[in-house]
Write an enzyme that holds these catalytic residues in place. Sequence first.
Site, PDB file in Angstrom:
ATOM      1  CE1 TYR A 144      17.392 -10.547   6.775  1.00 35.40           C
ATOM      2  CE2 TYR A 144      16.523 -11.800   8.621  1.00 35.40           C
ATOM      3  CZ  TYR A 144      17.606 -11.246   7.953  1.00 35.40           C
ATOM      4  OH  TYR A 144      18.874 -11.388   8.458  1.00 35.40           O
ATOM      5  CG  ASP A 239      12.926  -3.340   6.102  1.00 38.46           C
ATOM      6  OD1 ASP A 239      13.213  -4.378   6.732  1.00 38.46           O
ATOM      7  OD2 ASP A 239      13.718  -2.799   5.299  1.00 38.46           O
ATOM      8  CE  LYS A 267      18.606  -6.474   0.911  1.00 37.40           C
ATOM      9  NZ  LYS A 267      19.446  -7.669   0.797  1.00 37.40           N
TER      10      LYS A 267
HETATM   11  P1  KE4 Z   1      21.425  -6.642   6.152  1.00 34.83           P
HETATM   12  O1  KE4 Z   1      21.681  -6.605   7.645  1.00 34.83           O
HETATM   13  O2  KE4 Z   1      21.599  -8.030   5.559  1.00 34.83           O
HETATM   14  O3  KE4 Z   1      22.227  -5.576   5.393  1.00 34.83           O
HETATM   15  O4  KE4 Z   1      19.902  -6.210   5.895  1.00 34.83           O
HETATM   16  C1  KE4 Z   1      18.884  -6.890   6.584  1.00 34.83           C
HETATM   17  C2  KE4 Z   1      17.574  -6.718   5.820  1.00 34.83           C
HETATM   18  C3  KE4 Z   1      16.628  -5.834   6.298  1.00 34.83           C
HETATM   19  N1  KE4 Z   1      15.457  -5.637   5.645  1.00 34.83           N
HETATM   20  C4  KE4 Z   1      15.190  -6.296   4.490  1.00 34.83           C
HETATM   21  C5  KE4 Z   1      13.875  -6.053   3.792  1.00 34.83           C
HETATM   22  C6  KE4 Z   1      16.127  -7.213   3.955  1.00 34.83           C
HETATM   23  O5  KE4 Z   1      15.834  -7.874   2.804  1.00 34.83           O
HETATM   24  C7  KE4 Z   1      17.350  -7.428   4.622  1.00 34.83           C
HETATM   25  C8  KE4 Z   1      18.391  -8.423   4.096  1.00 34.83           C
HETATM   26  N2  KE4 Z   1      17.966  -9.273   3.011  1.00 34.83           N
HETATM   27  C9  KE4 Z   1      18.648 -10.530   2.837  1.00 34.83           C
HETATM   28  C10 KE4 Z   1      18.127 -11.231   1.579  1.00 34.83           C
HETATM   29  N3  KE4 Z   1      16.761 -11.487   1.584  1.00 34.83           N
HETATM   30  C11 KE4 Z   1      20.134 -10.341   2.769  1.00 34.83           C
HETATM   31  C12 KE4 Z   1      20.904 -11.537   2.282  1.00 34.83           C
HETATM   32  C13 KE4 Z   1      21.668 -12.195   3.375  1.00 34.83           C
HETATM   33  O6  KE4 Z   1      21.163 -12.201   4.529  1.00 34.83           O
HETATM   34  O7  KE4 Z   1      22.756 -12.704   3.072  1.00 34.83           O
END
Ligand code: KE4
Length: 433
Positions: A144, A239, A267
């Site tokens: 993701y 990523d 994060k």
């Molecule tokens: P954000 O836009 O949510 O800050 O980051 C996106 C993202 C990008 N790359 C990786 C590897 C990520 O895990 C994420 C976001 N992860 C999710 C949980 N698996 C965030 C939780 C949520 O969407 O509420």
Amino acid sequence: MDRMRSKTLYERSLTLMPGGVNSPARSFKSVETFPSFIERAYGSRLWDVDGNEYIDYVGSWGPAIVGHAHEKVVAAIHEAAMKGISFGAATEGENKFAELVLSAFPAMDRIRLVSTGTEACMTALRLARACTSRDKFIKFSGNYHGHSDFFLSSAGSGLATLGIPACKGVPKSVAETALTVPFNDTSAVKEAFRRNRGEIAAVFVEPFVGNAGFIRPGEGFLETLREICSEEGSLLVFDEVITGFRVAWGGAQAMLGIEPDLTTLGKVIGGGLPLAALGGKLEFMNHLAPIGQVYQAGTLSGNPLAVACGLRTLSILAEEGSYDSLSRNMKRLIQGIQKLALAHKLPLQVDGEGGLFGLFFSNTPVHCFEQAKACDQNRFLRFFHAVLKRGLYWAPSAFEAGFLSLAHSDNDILETLRIVDAAFQEIKAEAIL
Ligand code: KE4
């Protein structure tokens, strides 16, 4: 466990926000219940609005790596806030933060701060396309990279075929620029390059997957991606929004000794406030506005409070023994869970790296999302409920990872294993519906 006030708040939230939440990942929809509304947190613990206490294994999906409401972090935010919350102007703190991150990631010559991982990944793709004058890119199922249109694309009909929209609102033409192949499948990567020679701008990968449960890279997989991208003139993008400063101080790339062309972070680097970043070699990053032709901007990029929170969080992580402690506790946790699964004769795979881990109810190890989907999701659902009611705040999905913090104590691990033991006893007894 009484969660009546959460239920009431949830019913109200449904009249205010789609699905009652501001991010689907926290909706508890896939575990067929309503979310626990959290009132406060400290260290490794959460308390919900009904007063129930949990040992937290979500950790705000990664940022809470030094533990919730760490005194030094709260003090740093307070000190920064007393000087103003946001200026929309350059600050010395951004220099200090950039220096610290660049020192930890030698593959980066320059960094650009943004507010979310989505922005970081979206910008990295735009940059890769600009640097190569190519439009297509490769990503891996179960990885993701945020919710920008480009990444919301699923694998096409055949292997390494053009993508199809993964959700409504994503134009077919946009989805088709993504080639989605199985993680750990180098032959599928080679096939995608063979079919799209000279058209692939980048390969995006989560070096340790944290969005399909936890899946580690196979021997040589990431090294092969590095070689192929170098040969094909495509950019390799790690990523590390999850793995950055989590699996090691310099992320997965430091652990594995691989230099990606671009890296995205998020994060942990914000410590819980909105802060993410992309970074890479000068030849690529110089394409970014205002010096280059690739536009990217953000009102709150490099926000002083987020930078102060991130700086203090990273300074605590930089202290001697932090990663040894994370790894030691993580090993005790996953070895303890594995032993309990054997004792209860439950088919279980559990694995982790640094403070990141995951489990699958399966007889065989999981190397890709396709195999993760074939695991016993119904048994995970029962496991989730069995631990939730006993006080473990576990990721509410079979396809998310677990997060440990420096605040998780030996007692937390022992208490967790006691709860998991009782949960295994409960779910093994229940007939599989
Ligand atoms: P954000 O836009 O949510 O800050 O980051 C996106 C993202 C990008 N790359 C990786 C590897 C990520 O895990 C994420 C976001 N992860 C999710 C949980 N698996 C965030 C939780 C949520 O969407 O509420």
